[in-house]
Scaffold this motif. Sequence first.
Motif, short mmCIF file in Angstrom:
data_model
loop_
_atom_site.label_atom_id
_atom_site.label_comp_id
_atom_site.label_asym_id
_atom_site.label_seq_id
_atom_site.Cartn_x
_atom_site.Cartn_y
_atom_site.Cartn_z
N VAL A 193 4.69 6.35 -7.29
CA VAL A 193 3.56 5.50 -7.10
C VAL A 193 2.35 5.61 -7.73
N ASN A 194 1.90 6.85 -8.15
CA ASN A 194 0.60 7.05 -8.64
C ASN A 194 0.61 6.64 -10.01
N TYR A 207 0.61 2.74 -9.88
CA TYR A 207 -1.12 2.23 -9.49
C TYR A 207 -1.79 2.27 -10.84
N SER A 255 3.75 -5.46 -2.22
CA SER A 255 4.94 -4.72 -2.66
C SER A 255 5.46 -5.44 -3.93
N ASP A 258 0.80 -1.32 0.19
CA ASP A 258 0.13 0.08 -0.06
C ASP A 258 0.87 1.34 -0.03
N ASP A 259 1.68 1.10 -0.85
CA ASP A 259 3.04 2.20 -0.79
C ASP A 259 2.35 3.57 -1.13
N THR A 260 2.67 4.53 -0.50
CA THR A 260 2.38 5.83 -0.91
C THR A 260 3.60 6.87 -1.18
N ALA A 261 4.90 6.41 -0.54
CA ALA A 261 5.90 7.16 -0.40
C ALA A 261 6.84 7.35 -1.73
N HIS A 262 6.89 6.28 -2.48
CA HIS A 262 7.73 6.42 -3.73
C HIS A 262 7.03 7.66 -4.44
N THR A 292 -2.49 -4.02 -3.92
CA THR A 292 -1.12 -3.16 -3.14
C THR A 292 -0.03 -3.80 -2.69
#
Length: 361
Positions: A251-252, A255, A294, A244-248, A292
């Motif tokens: 990342v958008n 997804y 990894s 459920d990464d949001t930091a990279h 989500t």
Amino acid sequence: MKLQGFQPCDYAFAGAITSCAALGSLKSGRQLHSQLIRLGFECSLSAGNALITMYGRCGVVGDARNLFLTMSFVDSVSWNAMIAALGQHGHGVQAVELFEEMLKEGILPDRITFLTVLSACSHAGLVEEGHRYFDAMHDIYGITPGEDHYARMVDLLCRAGKFSDANDMIGKMPFQPGPQIWEAFLAGCRNHGNMELGIQAAERLFEMIPQNDVRKLMRDQGVKKEPACSWVEAENKFHVFMVDDTAHPEVNAVYSYLKQLVLEMRKLGYVPDTRFVLHDMESDQKEHAISTHSEKLAVAFGLLKLPRGATVRVFKNLRICGDCHNAIKYISKVVGREIVVRDGKRFHHFKDGECSCRNYW
């Protein structure tokens, strides 16, 4: 070291190459291999053994085999490293053949050799061979099996669904089975969905390592449960993804690309397996949660960033989940590329909708 004016010796190279193996950095490993040759260290046994391990751990077992065959001198460490590399990639038959070749060459196996060949048998479902080598340890070579050897045998038997045989082996052990044994048994129960025996194994584990004691120890030592993460090397750096990464920073885009892939995968028959979501939530939320993971994010990023047609090599610290394993098979078919995943246990080579493990993992 080089900036300080020191000339690296072959042992320094071996240490650096071993670090590349741990990271899965094939590019850096190849560069070190080239430097090694330029400096005239290509005959170094320590560096050669490190290179065998590095190529094996980076997913190019063929390069490891070529190096092994062309080394001017090999020792038992070389044989062990090559057998381990074959086993990690699911080439159990080749690992067994190499072990037999080692014996014909007059190289005496040690306890590490037997750990590697038993692991190779386990990953390939070679039950009879595993039994034969386990018995040979003591009967022929005078090596007393340790708990780690018994754990490999329990893992081998449970992976093959032979829980009765595994129970018999545990009952005949010359010492009380420790956590390694019950962890292997529990993993086999999980793989085969054997809830009853799995509960028994879990209870034994908690008897040895009470949950409260474990949590207290972890809290006292500042240790947290290891989070699942996956990484891929692209554009001269490592990119790490969490669930459920949001930091990279990209990342958008990852997804968005994953959503496109899933649409194509569903046309081929892919259905998300939400059994691998451990939290209680609604069905659509479970599908989102599992999408989500990894390893899926790392694979999608690799496909976006690596040159067209290049093999995508993803590394994960824990065991790949069943849905991700199935999804990456479909992804390999959709994109027409080979995807290699190294998890905490072994390698999976995905190509044309199939995996090298043949779903035995």
